[in-house]
Design an enzyme around this catalytic site. Structure first.
Site, PDB file in Angstrom:
ATOM      1  CB  THR A 194       2.195  -2.798  -2.529  1.00 11.75           C
ATOM      2  OG1 THR A 194       1.460  -2.593  -3.740  1.00 11.75           O
ATOM      3  CG2 THR A 194       3.668  -2.899  -2.892  1.00 11.75           C
ATOM      4  CB  SER A 221       6.475   3.346  -8.888  1.00 14.31           C
ATOM      5  OG  SER A 221       6.093   2.856  -7.604  1.00 14.31           O
ATOM      6  CE1 TYR A 259       4.241   2.367  -1.392  1.00 12.13           C
ATOM      7  CE2 TYR A 259       3.309   1.630  -3.474  1.00 12.13           C
ATOM      8  CZ  TYR A 259       3.347   1.581  -2.090  1.00 12.13           C
ATOM      9  OH  TYR A 259       2.510   0.735  -1.425  1.00 12.13           O
ATOM     10  CG  HIS A 260       4.758  -0.307  -6.603  1.00 12.27           C
ATOM     11  ND1 HIS A 260       4.300   0.725  -7.383  1.00 12.27           N
ATOM     12  CD2 HIS A 260       3.658  -0.892  -6.074  1.00 12.27           C
ATOM     13  CE1 HIS A 260       2.966   0.767  -7.331  1.00 12.27           C
ATOM     14  NE2 HIS A 260       2.552  -0.207  -6.543  1.00 12.27           N
ATOM     15  CE  LYS A 312       4.738   0.028   1.150  1.00  6.57           C
ATOM     16  NZ  LYS A 312       3.946  -0.076   2.349  1.00  6.57           N
TER      17      LYS A 312
HETATM   18  N1  USQ Z   1      -4.992   5.052 -13.362  1.00  9.51           N
HETATM   19  C1  USQ Z   1      -5.799   5.596 -14.347  1.00  9.51           C
HETATM   20  N2  USQ Z   1      -6.376   6.787 -14.106  1.00  9.51           N
HETATM   21  C2  USQ Z   1      -6.206   7.470 -12.938  1.00  9.51           C
HETATM   22  C3  USQ Z   1      -5.403   6.906 -11.935  1.00  9.51           C
HETATM   23  C4  USQ Z   1      -4.802   5.682 -12.181  1.00  9.51           C
HETATM   24  O1  USQ Z   1      -5.988   5.009 -15.411  1.00  9.51           O
HETATM   25  O2  USQ Z   1      -6.778   8.563 -12.805  1.00  9.51           O
HETATM   26  C5  USQ Z   1      -4.339   3.738 -13.594  1.00  9.51           C
HETATM   27  C6  USQ Z   1      -2.833   3.764 -13.411  1.00  9.51           C
HETATM   28  O3  USQ Z   1      -2.157   4.149 -14.590  1.00  9.51           O
HETATM   29  C7  USQ Z   1      -2.569   2.323 -12.994  1.00  9.51           C
HETATM   30  C8  USQ Z   1      -3.821   1.928 -12.220  1.00  9.51           C
HETATM   31  O4  USQ Z   1      -4.831   2.859 -12.608  1.00  9.51           O
HETATM   32  O5  USQ Z   1      -2.492   1.513 -14.110  1.00  9.51           O
HETATM   33  C9  USQ Z   1      -3.673   1.958 -10.728  1.00  9.51           C
HETATM   34  O6  USQ Z   1      -3.237   3.233 -10.284  1.00  9.51           O
HETATM   35  P1  USQ Z   1      -3.533   3.728  -8.785  1.00  9.51           P
HETATM   36  O7  USQ Z   1      -3.061   5.132  -8.664  1.00  9.51           O
HETATM   37  O8  USQ Z   1      -4.946   3.438  -8.437  1.00  9.51           O
HETATM   38  O9  USQ Z   1      -2.673   2.708  -7.888  1.00  9.51           O
HETATM   39  P2  USQ Z   1      -1.099   2.553  -7.642  1.00  9.51           P
HETATM   40  O10 USQ Z   1      -0.323   3.689  -8.136  1.00  9.51           O
HETATM   41  O11 USQ Z   1      -0.730   1.198  -8.164  1.00  9.51           O
HETATM   42  O12 USQ Z   1      -0.951   2.535  -6.069  1.00  9.51           O
HETATM   43  C10 USQ Z   1      -2.015   2.223  -5.163  1.00  9.51           C
HETATM   44  C11 USQ Z   1      -1.640   2.755  -3.791  1.00  9.51           C
HETATM   45  C12 USQ Z   1      -0.425   2.004  -3.270  1.00  9.51           C
HETATM   46  C13 USQ Z   1      -0.682   0.516  -3.298  1.00  9.51           C
HETATM   47  C14 USQ Z   1      -1.076   0.047  -4.691  1.00  9.51           C
HETATM   48  C15 USQ Z   1      -1.518  -1.393  -4.713  1.00  9.51           C
HETATM   49  O13 USQ Z   1      -1.389   4.150  -3.840  1.00  9.51           O
HETATM   50  O14 USQ Z   1      -0.125   2.445  -1.954  1.00  9.51           O
HETATM   51  O15 USQ Z   1       0.468  -0.181  -2.868  1.00  9.51           O
HETATM   52  O16 USQ Z   1      -2.217   0.828  -5.125  1.00  9.51           O
HETATM   53  S1  USQ Z   1      -1.180  -2.163  -6.265  1.00  9.51           S
HETATM   54  O17 USQ Z   1      -1.689  -1.305  -7.349  1.00  9.51           O
HETATM   55  O18 USQ Z   1      -1.844  -3.441  -6.268  1.00  9.51           O
HETATM   56  O19 USQ Z   1       0.258  -2.275  -6.409  1.00  9.51           O
END
Ligand code: USQ
Length: 406
Positions: free
Chosen positions: A145, A187, A189-190, A193
């Site tokens: 990730t 998190s 989860y992160h 990784k």
């Molecule tokens: N967010 C909102 N509203 C929502 C959902 C999320 O504002 O309804 C915000 C979160 O607070 C965060 C961002 O959007 O700041 C990203 O959240 P996300 O749920 O889209 O992504 P994340 O939790 O970071 O995890 C997802 C995948 C994970 C992958 C990661 C890549 O579930 O498996 O590793 O994206 S990365 O984000 O580049 O680390």
């Protein structure tokens, strides 16, 4: 190639298995079906109706004449079964997706934290351990990730895995070396990784395991060329507060008339990639394995960066949806810039699919088609990073107090 896709029943695993099969590879899915069990635990379901993995592979064979083989194996718990399967089947490459992938799920409770650490770290370690034990030189391609880096660029682009540093030695010289970019997980989860990265470093150096680690951004979209072939090949599509990711959630919310759930001011900038590019990147990585004995190959698997509030504005403009500015359940920087290098995939032929290509409308159409399957009470993200969320930031970009939607 004979390729094992560990976690091949999941959101990226399934379209990857189809894509690799369509390219003529012999594909074996190993999966414990845990993602389906988690749906049951949470009381939610994929927006798109998914068939059993056996039925999916049957349809694939009926449509294309190609076989995808399924093996019910839990990498984290069935070490002997995994080792036995690898020893007998001797795949040329292993694509490793077999991990719990949602940050909010990993932060739900102490039990979910334990589950995520036990599952993810054991799955990766069991795989590496088994390969060494049976002397199998299979190329391991792991889905990591972008979140291992954290999301701050300190004014410089995030490199692909390694950071050149100069260290002042005792005789006043500067020793130069490349180190893993400092891990900064947001998190549990992160964090798993990040732990994976250390396992990979060790096994590459100690045992010569050939490993590629893909630091992937947030995947958006649902269809690939292969999942479009038949309704029963459809990919899963998560909308709930734990597994739904931000852009897909906004598009589904727009389709069902639910205000777009922006956390905080929406100033969070993240890296994104379309699912079609994701499966293509895995194919490219498989075709470019590192030499035995060389260091872990790391690619940044993303094509563009966006700020959450800009995505909300884009979806709102496209669909007329309202935006709700919500208290942020996560502990994360309210605003950040993010610049990421992704030269390696581009130089190997990736042609990025970007947001403005009509694919957003396609997703809204899919969401409208299956809107009757959405339980609106499961849309809000309720998994909180800390117990004091009521006291954190909670003002919209104009400074107004934020409120919850239901
Ligand atoms: N967010 C909102 N509203 C929502 C959902 C999320 O504002 O309804 C915000 C979160 O607070 C965060 C961002 O959007 O700041 C990203 O959240 P996300 O749920 O889209 O992504 P994340 O939790 O970071 O995890 C997802 C995948 C994970 C992958 C990661 C890549 O579930 O498996 O590793 O994206 S990365 O984000 O580049 O680390």
């Amino acid at each position: 190639m004979k390729i094992a896709v560990m976690g091949g029943d999941g959101f990226v695993g399934w379209p990857t298995a189809l894509h690799l099969s369509s390219k003529g590879h012999e594909v074996h899915i190993l999966d414990n079906l845990s993602r389906r069990w988690i749906d049951t635990e949470l009381g939610v379901q994929s927006l798109t109706p998914m068939d059993s993995i056996q039925e999916r592979t049957r349809i694939w064979h009926a449509q294309t004449g190609r076989r995808i083989h399924f093996h019910l194996i839990d990498l984290a718990r069935d070490y002997e079964l995994l080792k036995g399967w690898l020893a007998e089947s001797r795949p040329d490459a292993v694509v490793h997706f077999a991990e719990q992938r949602a940050a909010p799920y990993s932060m739900k409770s102490d039990r979910h934290k334990n589950y995520t650490v036990n599952n993810n770290v054991n799955a990766s370690h069991n795989l590496l351990n088994a390969l060494v034990e049976i002397g199998l030189d299979a190329h391991v391609v792991h889905l990591g990730t972008m979140g291992v880096y954290g999301y701050s660029t300190v004014g410089a682009a995030i490199p692909e895995g390694y950071l050149p540093v100069g260290i002042e030695t005792m005789d006043g010289e500067t020793a130069r070396q490349e180190i893993l970019y400092p891990a900064n997980p947001g998190s549990i989860y992160h964090m798993t990784k990040c732990l994976d990265q250390l396992l990979f470093q060790f096994y590459a150096r100690n045992d010569g395991v050939r490993i590629t680690d893909l630091h992937q951004g947030i995947v958006w979209g649902t269809h690939t060329d292969q999942t479009r072939l038949h309704p029963q090949l459809v990919n899963r599509f998560d909308y709930d507060g734990d597994y739904g990711t931000v852009l897909n959630r906004f598009l589904i919310q727009a389709a069902i008339g639910y205000p777009l759930t922006v956390h905080g001011t929406g100033g969070q900038t993240r890296a994104f990639i379309h699912i079609q590019d994701s499966v293509r990147c895995i194919e490219i990585a498989l075709g470019n394995p590192p030499e035995r004995g060389s260091r872990v190959e790391i690619f940044n698997q993303m094509t563009e960066t966006h700020r959450v509030r800009d995505l909300a504005a884009l979806v709102s403009k496209l669909t007329g949806a309202e935006i709700a500015w919500l208290p942020n359940p996560r502990k994360e920087a309210p605003e950040n810039d993010l610049v990421v290098r992704n030269d390696k995939f581009l130089s190997l032929g990736l042609e990025p699919t970007t947001l403005g290509e009509g694919l957003l409308e396609e997703i809204v159409d899919v969401a409208k088609k299956f809107a009757y399957r959405v339980d609106r009470s499961r849309v809000p993200a309720v998994s909180a990073w800390t117990k004091d969320i009521g006291r954190t930031i909670n003002r919209d970009p104009e400074g107004k107090q934020l409120k919850s939607v239901s």
